[in-house]
Design an enzyme around this catalytic site. Structure first.
Site, PDB file in Angstrom:
ATOM      1  N   SER A   1      -2.158   4.959 -14.228  1.00  0.00           N
ATOM      2  CA  SER A   1      -3.031   4.660 -15.388  1.00  0.00           C
ATOM      3  C   SER A   1      -3.430   3.193 -15.526  1.00  0.00           C
ATOM      4  O   SER A   1      -4.158   2.840 -16.458  1.00  0.00           O
ATOM      5  CB  SER A   1      -2.423   5.139 -16.723  1.00  0.00           C
TER       6      SER A   1
ATOM      7  N   GLY B   1      -5.321   1.465 -13.524  1.00  0.00           N
ATOM      8  CA  GLY B   1      -6.587   1.166 -12.876  1.00  0.00           C
ATOM      9  C   GLY B   1      -7.747   1.754 -13.672  1.00  0.00           C
ATOM     10  O   GLY B   1      -8.024   1.332 -14.796  1.00  0.00           O
ATOM     11  N   VAL B   2      -8.381   2.770 -13.089  1.00  0.00           N
ATOM     12  CA  VAL B   2      -9.534   3.423 -13.718  1.00  0.00           C
ATOM     13  C   VAL B   2      -9.207   3.906 -15.134  1.00  0.00           C
ATOM     14  O   VAL B   2     -10.067   3.879 -16.022  1.00  0.00           O
ATOM     15  CB  VAL B   2      -9.995   4.612 -12.833  1.00  0.00           C
TER      16      VAL B   2
ATOM     17  N   ASP C   1      -5.610   7.449  -5.488  1.00  0.00           N
ATOM     18  CA  ASP C   1      -5.868   8.863  -5.167  1.00  0.00           C
ATOM     19  C   ASP C   1      -6.731   8.974  -3.896  1.00  0.00           C
ATOM     20  O   ASP C   1      -6.386   9.704  -2.947  1.00  0.00           O
ATOM     21  CB  ASP C   1      -6.581   9.495  -6.381  1.00  0.00           C
TER      22      ASP C   1
ATOM     23  N   ASP D   1       0.869  -1.178   0.000  1.00  0.00           N
ATOM     24  CA  ASP D   1       0.000   0.000   0.000  1.00  0.00           C
ATOM     25  C   ASP D   1       0.904   1.226   0.000  1.00  0.00           C
ATOM     26  O   ASP D   1       1.687   1.418   0.939  1.00  0.00           O
ATOM     27  CB  ASP D   1      -0.863  -0.046   1.262  1.00  0.00           C
ATOM     28  N   ILE D   2       0.792   2.041  -1.019  1.00  0.00           N
ATOM     29  CA  ILE D   2       1.723   3.162  -1.158  1.00  0.00           C
ATOM     30  C   ILE D   2       1.583   4.166  -0.001  1.00  0.00           C
ATOM     31  O   ILE D   2       2.548   4.849   0.345  1.00  0.00           O
ATOM     32  CB  ILE D   2       1.563   3.842  -2.541  1.00  0.00           C
TER      33      ILE D   2
HETATM   34  N1  AR6 Z   1      -1.301   1.582  -3.060  1.00  0.00           N
HETATM   35  C1  AR6 Z   1      -0.744   1.203  -4.232  1.00  0.00           C
HETATM   36  N2  AR6 Z   1      -1.458   1.017  -5.362  1.00  0.00           N
HETATM   37  C2  AR6 Z   1      -2.797   1.191  -5.298  1.00  0.00           C
HETATM   38  C3  AR6 Z   1      -3.469   1.580  -4.110  1.00  0.00           C
HETATM   39  C4  AR6 Z   1      -2.660   1.780  -2.957  1.00  0.00           C
HETATM   40  N3  AR6 Z   1      -3.193   2.157  -1.771  1.00  0.00           N
HETATM   41  N4  AR6 Z   1      -4.804   1.683  -4.379  1.00  0.00           N
HETATM   42  C5  AR6 Z   1      -4.966   1.348  -5.677  1.00  0.00           C
HETATM   43  N5  AR6 Z   1      -3.776   1.040  -6.235  1.00  0.00           N
HETATM   44  P1  AR6 Z   1      -5.993   4.004 -10.134  1.00  0.00           P
HETATM   45  P2  AR6 Z   1      -5.406   5.483 -12.616  1.00  0.00           P
HETATM   46  C6  AR6 Z   1      -3.437   0.633  -7.628  1.00  0.00           C
HETATM   47  O1  AR6 Z   1      -7.351   3.670 -10.628  1.00  0.00           O
HETATM   48  O2  AR6 Z   1      -5.652   4.272 -13.446  1.00  0.00           O
HETATM   49  C7  AR6 Z   1      -8.786   7.968  -9.503  1.00  0.00           C
HETATM   50  O3  AR6 Z   1     -10.153   8.057  -9.268  1.00  0.00           O
HETATM   51  C8  AR6 Z   1      -4.543   0.090  -8.504  1.00  0.00           C
HETATM   52  O4  AR6 Z   1      -4.792  -1.279  -8.181  1.00  0.00           O
HETATM   53  O5  AR6 Z   1      -5.833   4.435  -8.720  1.00  0.00           O
HETATM   54  O6  AR6 Z   1      -4.227   6.348 -12.931  1.00  0.00           O
HETATM   55  C9  AR6 Z   1      -8.152   9.322  -9.829  1.00  0.00           C
HETATM   56  O7  AR6 Z   1      -8.792  10.379  -9.151  1.00  0.00           O
HETATM   57  C10 AR6 Z   1      -3.911   0.253  -9.891  1.00  0.00           C
HETATM   58  O8  AR6 Z   1      -3.023  -0.838 -10.163  1.00  0.00           O
HETATM   59  O9  AR6 Z   1      -5.275   5.178 -11.043  1.00  0.00           O
HETATM   60  C11 AR6 Z   1      -8.347   9.412 -11.306  1.00  0.00           C
HETATM   61  O10 AR6 Z   1      -9.630   9.883 -11.635  1.00  0.00           O
HETATM   62  C12 AR6 Z   1      -3.070   1.534  -9.751  1.00  0.00           C
HETATM   63  O11 AR6 Z   1      -3.002   1.789  -8.331  1.00  0.00           O
HETATM   64  C13 AR6 Z   1      -8.202   7.989 -11.784  1.00  0.00           C
HETATM   65  O12 AR6 Z   1      -8.568   7.182 -10.667  1.00  0.00           O
HETATM   66  C14 AR6 Z   1      -3.659   2.751 -10.434  1.00  0.00           C
HETATM   67  O13 AR6 Z   1      -5.074   2.712 -10.367  1.00  0.00           O
HETATM   68  C15 AR6 Z   1      -6.787   7.646 -12.154  1.00  0.00           C
HETATM   69  O14 AR6 Z   1      -6.734   6.350 -12.701  1.00  0.00           O
END
Ligand code: AR6
Length: 167
Positions: free
Chosen positions: A121, A123-124, A33, A9-10
């Site tokens: 990038s 994830g969402v 985020d 967890d970052i």
């Molecule tokens: N620690 C490490 N990695 C994580 C954590 C954590 N606590 N939580 C999630 N991840 P995303 P994006 C991973 O969707 O694709 C937001 O709503 C997750 O499993 O967080 O850049 C923002 O406000 C995935 O592998 O970021 C933007 O609107 C990675 O982090 C949008 O999402 C990135 O997933 C950005 O989308």
């Protein structure tokens, strides 16, 4: 520079700066985020709102990065970057690479020597984690500056495996 990939967890990382995969509004969201805003506390959003009022009235462009304090986090700095969103047709790997290099430039500018990144990038925003891993590793390896440690902190085994392969 040492580069490593771990599962975790970052928000719990004991480093100088953690990078946030934010959106242009800087007003928080889901995924990493949301986790960072929850762990840092409400002052993080206040500083982001102040940035929007002052330096970034139109938001943070894709591929750029901006620092704030880390507040309740162990990390003294949060570096916010905005990854390209595949669902909006943002498919240029150079934009994704810029997230990593501009975050390292910001880390260097604030004097951070140890930096943790999520899979921006992946994830969402819909990018294949394997492609994110390749782009991220190449970008970090090609960057020069005073950062001594880059730690990719991945939330699940599949994404960790992609980064381990890329390294
Ligand atoms: N620690 C490490 N990695 C994580 C954590 C954590 N606590 N939580 C999630 N991840 P995303 P994006 C991973 O969707 O694709 C937001 O709503 C997750 O499993 O967080 O850049 C923002 O406000 C995935 O592998 O970021 C933007 O609107 C990675 O982090 C949008 O999402 C990135 O997933 C950005 O989308």
């Amino acid at each position: 520079m040492r580069i490593e990939a771990v599962r975790g967890d970052i928000t719990e990382q004991d480093v100088d700066a953690i990078v946030n995969a934010a959106n242009s509004s800087l007003m928080g969201g889901g995924g990493v985020d949301g986790a960072i805003h929850r762990a840092a506390g409400p002052q993080l959003l206040e500083e982001c709102m102040e940035l929007r009022r002052t330096d970034l009235p139109d938001g943070l462009p894709v591929g750029q990065a901006v620092p704030t304090a880390g507040y309740a986090l162990r990390a003294p700095w949060v570096i916010h970057t905005v990854g390209p969103n595949r669902h909006r047709g943002e498919t240029d790997p150079a934009l994704l690479a810029a997230c990593f290099t501009s975050s390292l430039d910001v880390a260097d500018a604030v004097g951070a020597r140890t930096v943790a990144f999520p899979a921006v990038s992946a994830g969402v925003y819909g990018w294949d984690p394997a492609e994110v891993a390749r782009v991220a590793v190449d970008a970090v390896r090609g960057w020069t500056g005073d950062v001594e440690l880059v730690r990719f902190v991945l939330f699940d085994d599949a994404v960790l495996a992609a980064f381990t392969r890329a390294l």
